[in-house]
Write a protein that holds these residues in place. Structure first.
Motif: not given
Length: 694
Positions: A238-250, A569-574
């Motif tokens: 969601g717009a204010t939830s914690g995120n998952l973060l990845w790092l990759g090499e192209h 709309g995009v209410g599911r993000l909220w």
């Protein structure tokens, strides 16, 4: 003219033991013949009332003058994005309806790359996003029509000004992350039920784009390092939830992503920033409610190994960072942006995070959009604004300081007084508020416009607003309350006004109104609320909570049905911000403040103006339609409840003329119902009025 009668339905949902009435559900279908007929009647009623507002054209004239200096909704100049010896930026010249994308090469004069009005003379096509490639030869441009926010992405060749690739249709505005050799880019498309990271190669059709990564969550973003080696991918529910973060090499054989941060448990967020020489930094609020800047080792990139360079402490919220190179050979320098109680600050640190000193700013305002050359340089750009200063681009150079790099022409007239105050909310919490255009002591109650944002951790920062200054120029007071739910005081301030605590944000706004009345600066018959988007929700909720406290209210593009909002709309993000009716306890909270459900028949509501786009892809205009119908049925006062519904625009950018028309209607409506002295056609009288209150 009486309010157009809206048919009521006996629609009642049984939710966790609550009988939730929804009498205007039929207005959710904006394309039905019945809804169209109702909207036509609303348009006629609005036109009849608006014709009686004698100040409309005077406000429009003043707004056109003030908008010439810029503002968030009518930008004139953007911070440049540097690629080699080229600088890319947006500029809107006098008389232009929309900003154009320009490029400057070395010491040469700017030239236009893309003018949306040249593509569509109706000025309903907007440039929603743009991103130059790393060598500056290509620009990915996303254009949408009539507020749809469903862009077509095409690639522009800088040398010729021609589109040489596309179209790509991502579904919504997407981040664009160029490969190091400009042969293609990563982007995000939006199939039903999730998001996909795809790789597009220049010259190949969209159908051949490789799907690299897929998530079921509705938020996905991507960025690459200047050399194109490293790829950051972030996903959130969601717009204010914690995120998952990845790092990759192209690599030629594909992209292998490694998860480096997981904020889904504690709600923390992190983003990676790439500096020159393949340096990687992280900005995060994990374990740091006011933010911290960390160094990331690509060999051990997990967040547990991040080394904190700069740890921000209350009350300074760390907001941004760019990396510079010292020409004197002293190595890397970190230019870090902070916000203290919503007021911006810039501090220079060395590579180890040691503070070297403050960067002088023009005043107590806002720093927007730090930008520096990606391969390393001794300079950076930023934009500065405050309540009386139009957004101005500055260049900071190591060893030389700050200089204006692009200053729009400012409108004539005196500068109003600005003051920050602190008041106590219902539970004793101190809340800050800015007042613009303070009356002289003993001048008596002043017609006042009060607003607040208070959501999604976003801060209401000092910023130049032509609409606010037009109101002040006409003799009014403008107040911005920094209520809970925003980010002015760190993540704790946001948490105190989100989810089950959302009523705190609404109560903070009501407390601001009472404080202004108690101080004698305004009175209930001279006080109006105004807000748009999340701010519009607060206005609507405050209005139905304390209708006798206000003379008028303007609610624009807002969520008002807090039970069914995730369906549209995009209410599911909220849902992280508001909660959901699926949870019994959260439903109790939602029903306690949901504006549509709190409307009570037989209540003497103040004058209300609700505005919306005919089609809004973010906040579906059904919210505004249903709220208007409910208020029109319920009110027993002589004051009007009006609906202004506009076609061919959306939730975001619009042409200057359309913006002026909307704001002139809003200000004239508020002036008519707060006793603001008539705005004269003689422009000199407006300046004399401003002097009287400034």
């Amino acid at each position: 003219m009486a309010h157009p009668a809206a048919r009521r339905q006996d629609v009642v949902d049984e939710l966790h033991g609550h009988a939730v009435a929804d009498p205007y559900r039929w207005l959710e279908d904006g394309e039905s013949a019945e809804c169209r007929a109702w909207l036509a009647a609303q348009e006629r009623m609005f036109a009849e009332h608006a014709a009686q507002w004698r100040d409309r054209e005077a406000f429009a004239s003043l707004l056109r003058e003030l908008a010439g200096a810029g503002g968030a909704a009518v930008p004139v100049l953007s911070v440049p994005v540097v690629r080699g010896d080229r600088r890319f930026l947006l500029r809107r010249a006098p008389g232009q309806q929309l900003p154009v994308l320009v490029v400057a090469e070395g010491d040469q004069a700017e030239r236009t790359l893309l003018d949306p009005v040249a593509l569509d003379a109706s000025a309903t096509t907007t440039l929603d996003a743009w991103r130059p490639s790393w060598n500056g030869e290509l620009v990915a441009c996303q254009l949408s029509r009539r507020g749809s926010e469903r862009p077509v992405l095409r690639v522009l060749e800088v040398a010729t000004g021609r589109f040489v690739d596309g179209p790509v249709r991502p579904g919504r505005v997407t981040p664009v992350a160029w490969l190091g050799d400009d042969s293609g880019f990563y982007y995000v498309d939006t199939p039903a039920g999730g998001r996909r990271l795809r790789l597009h190669r220049i010259g190949q059709p969209e159908c051949a784009d490789t799907v690299v990564h897929t998530v079921e969550w509705p938020q996905l973003s991507v960025a690459t390092s200047p050399g194109g080696r490293w790829v950051m991918v972030s996903a959130a529910a969601g717009a204010t939830s914690g995120n998952l973060l990845w790092l990759g090499e192209h690599r030629a054989d594909g992209l292998a992503l490694r998860r480096v941060h997981d904020g889904t448990g504690d709600g923390s967020r992190a983003v990676l920033k790439f500096g020159p020489g393949e340096r990687i930094y992280a900005v995060t609020d994990a374990g740091a409610p006011f933010g911290r800047l960390c160094a990331v080792d690509p060999a051990a990139p997990d967040s547990g190994h991040w080394h904190t360079l700069v740890a921000s402490e209350a009350p300074a919220v760390l907001t941004d960072c760019v990396v510079l190179r010292d020409p004197a050979g002293a190595g890397v320098r970190l230019l870090v942006g902070y916000s203290r109680h919503g007021v911006g600050d810039l501090v220079l640190h060395d590579a180890q995070g040691n503070r070297l000193g403050h960067v002088p700013l023009p005043g107590a305002g806002t720093v927007l959009r730090l930008s520096a050359p990606p391969t390393g340089a001794a300079e950076a750009w930023f934009s500065y604004t405050d309540f009386v200063t139009p957004p101005t681009v500055y260049r900071f150079r190591l060893g030389r300081g700050v200089e204006a790099a692009g200053r729009p022409a400012t409108g004539a007239g005196p500068r109003p007084r600005v003051r920050q105050v602190t008041y106590a909310s219902h539970d004793g919490t101190p809340v800050r508020m800015h007042l613009v255009g303070l009356p002289a002591d003993g001048a008596g109650p002043r017609p006042t416009l009060l607003t607040a944002y208070g959501g999604f951790g976003a801060s209401s920062v000092p910023g130049y607003s032509p609409a606010a200054l037009a109101w002040v120029r006409a003799g009014g007071l403008y107040a911005v309350a920094h209520v809970r739910g925003g980010g002015e005081e760190g993540t704790g301030w946001h948490a105190a006004g989100r989810g089950r605590a959302k009523p705190n944000a609404i109560a903070d706004l009501g407390a601001a109104a009472r404080w202004l009345v108690a101080r004698g600066w305004t009175s209930p018959d001279r006080l109006a609320l105004r807000g748009a988007s999340h701010s519009g929700l607060l206005v609507a909720a405050a209005l139905v909570r304390d209708p006798g406290l206000y003379a008028a209210a303007v609610c624009s593009d807002a969520v008002t049905d807090m039970v069914r909002y995730p369906l549209f709309g995009v209410g599911r993000l909220w849902t992280e911000e508001f909660g959901t009716a699926e949870d019994p306890e959260e439903l109790e909270v939602l029903l306690g403040y949901s504006p549509y459900h709190r409307v009570r028949p037989g209540t003497p509501y103040p004058a209300v103006l609700l505005t919306c786009a005919r089609t809004d892809p973010r906040v579906d205009s059904l919210h505004t339609r249903k709220m208007a119908a409910a208020l029109q049925h319920a009110t027993c006062s002589p004051h009007p409840v009006l609906l202004r519904c506009e076609a061919d625009v959306g939730h975001g950018a619009r042409s200057v003329s359309r913006w002026v028309e909307l704001q002139a209607d809003i200000l004239a409506f508020c002036a008519a119902h707060t006793g603001l002295a008539e705005v004269c056609a003689d422009r000199g009288s407006l300046r004399r009025g401003a002097s009287a209150v400034g």
